[in-house]
Write a protein that holds these residues in place. Structure first.
Motif, PDB file in Angstrom:
ATOM      1  N   GLY A   7       0.805  -1.210   0.000  1.00 36.86           N
ATOM      2  CA  GLY A   7       0.000   0.000   0.000  1.00 36.86           C
ATOM      3  C   GLY A   7       0.842   1.265   0.000  1.00 36.86           C
ATOM      4  N   VAL A   8       2.068   1.176   0.489  1.00 41.83           N
ATOM      5  CA  VAL A   8       2.962   2.338   0.507  1.00 41.83           C
ATOM      6  C   VAL A   8       3.757   2.424  -0.784  1.00 41.83           C
ATOM      7  CG1 VAL A   8       5.008   3.315   1.618  1.00 41.83           C
ATOM      8  CG2 VAL A   8       3.134   2.427   3.014  1.00 41.83           C
ATOM      9  N   PHE A   9       4.318   1.311  -1.237  1.00 39.34           N
ATOM     10  CA  PHE A   9       5.265   1.355  -2.345  1.00 39.34           C
ATOM     11  C   PHE A   9       4.628   1.345  -3.726  1.00 39.34           C
ATOM     12  CE2 PHE A   9       8.251  -0.045   0.976  1.00 39.34           C
ATOM     13  CZ  PHE A   9       9.170   0.967   0.810  1.00 39.34           C
ATOM     14  N   LEU A  14       4.074   4.108  -8.823  1.00 37.18           N
ATOM     15  CA  LEU A  14       3.183   4.590  -9.871  1.00 37.18           C
ATOM     16  C   LEU A  14       3.421   6.075 -10.153  1.00 37.18           C
ATOM     17  CD1 LEU A  14       0.830   3.781 -11.714  1.00 37.18           C
ATOM     18  CD2 LEU A  14      -0.708   4.553  -9.906  1.00 37.18           C
ATOM     19  N   VAL A  15       3.556   6.860  -9.108  1.00 35.92           N
ATOM     20  CA  VAL A  15       3.819   8.293  -9.278  1.00 35.92           C
ATOM     21  C   VAL A  15       5.166   8.509  -9.961  1.00 35.92           C
ATOM     22  CG1 VAL A  15       4.336  10.407  -8.001  1.00 35.92           C
ATOM     23  CG2 VAL A  15       2.338   9.054  -7.394  1.00 35.92           C
ATOM     24  N   MET A  16       6.173   7.750  -9.572  1.00 31.28           N
ATOM     25  CA  MET A  16       7.489   7.887 -10.192  1.00 31.28           C
ATOM     26  C   MET A  16       7.441   7.502 -11.675  1.00 31.28           C
ATOM     27  SD  MET A  16       9.795   6.420  -7.047  1.00 31.28           S
ATOM     28  CE  MET A  16      11.173   6.025  -8.066  1.00 31.28           C
ATOM     29  N   ARG A  22       6.211  11.573 -18.282  1.00 28.53           N
ATOM     30  CA  ARG A  22       5.977  12.971 -18.638  1.00 28.53           C
ATOM     31  C   ARG A  22       7.292  13.673 -18.967  1.00 28.53           C
ATOM     32  NH1 ARG A  22       2.075  15.923 -14.530  1.00 28.53           N
ATOM     33  NH2 ARG A  22       2.063  17.425 -16.212  1.00 28.53           N
ATOM     34  N   GLN A  23       8.347  13.381 -18.193  1.00 31.12           N
ATOM     35  CA  GLN A  23       9.646  13.997 -18.443  1.00 31.12           C
ATOM     36  C   GLN A  23      10.212  13.542 -19.785  1.00 31.12           C
ATOM     37  OE1 GLN A  23      11.171  16.324 -16.416  1.00 31.12           O
ATOM     38  NE2 GLN A  23      12.497  16.574 -18.185  1.00 31.12           N
ATOM     39  N   GLU A  24      10.042  12.267 -20.098  1.00 33.79           N
ATOM     40  CA  GLU A  24      10.540  11.761 -21.372  1.00 33.79           C
ATOM     41  C   GLU A  24       9.805  12.417 -22.541  1.00 33.79           C
ATOM     42  OE1 GLU A  24      10.845   7.645 -23.955  1.00 33.79           O
ATOM     43  OE2 GLU A  24      10.015   7.591 -21.931  1.00 33.79           O
ATOM     44  N   ARG A  25       8.489  12.582 -22.386  1.00 32.07           N
ATOM     45  CA  ARG A  25       7.703  13.234 -23.432  1.00 32.07           C
ATOM     46  C   ARG A  25       8.145  14.684 -23.613  1.00 32.07           C
ATOM     47  NH1 ARG A  25       2.079  11.144 -22.380  1.00 32.07           N
ATOM     48  NH2 ARG A  25       2.507  12.292 -20.487  1.00 32.07           N
ATOM     49  N   LEU A  26       8.392  15.359 -22.506  1.00 29.52           N
ATOM     50  CA  LEU A  26       8.858  16.749 -22.562  1.00 29.52           C
ATOM     51  C   LEU A  26      10.230  16.831 -23.226  1.00 29.52           C
ATOM     52  CD1 LEU A  26       8.462  19.723 -21.712  1.00 29.52           C
ATOM     53  CD2 LEU A  26       9.576  19.138 -19.568  1.00 29.52           C
ATOM     54  N   ASN A  27      11.121  15.920 -22.867  1.00 33.60           N
ATOM     55  CA  ASN A  27      12.461  15.907 -23.465  1.00 33.60           C
ATOM     56  C   ASN A  27      12.389  15.704 -24.974  1.00 33.60           C
ATOM     57  OD1 ASN A  27      13.576  16.275 -20.980  1.00 33.60           O
ATOM     58  ND2 ASN A  27      14.231  14.161 -20.707  1.00 33.60           N
TER      59      ASN A  27
END
Length: 50
Positions: A7-9, A14-16, A22-27
């Protein structure tokens, strides 16, 4: 105990994963525009001792 760990990990991973996508798409978009290719060093231009 194991369920609490999941429940924690799982949401954290998922967020990571979403942030990395999103960062790859921006790059890729920035690379397509040609941004940053000729930027070079931009910072304070400090001369040496004279």
């Amino acid at each position: 105990m194991g369920l609490m760990t999941l429940g924690v990990f799982v949401p954290l991973l998922l967020v990571m994963f979403v942030a990395a996508r999103r960062q790859e798409r921006l790059n890729r978009a920035m690379q397509g525009m040609g941004a940053g290719e000729d930027a070079g060093y931009v910072g304070p231009q400090v001369g040496g001792p004279t």
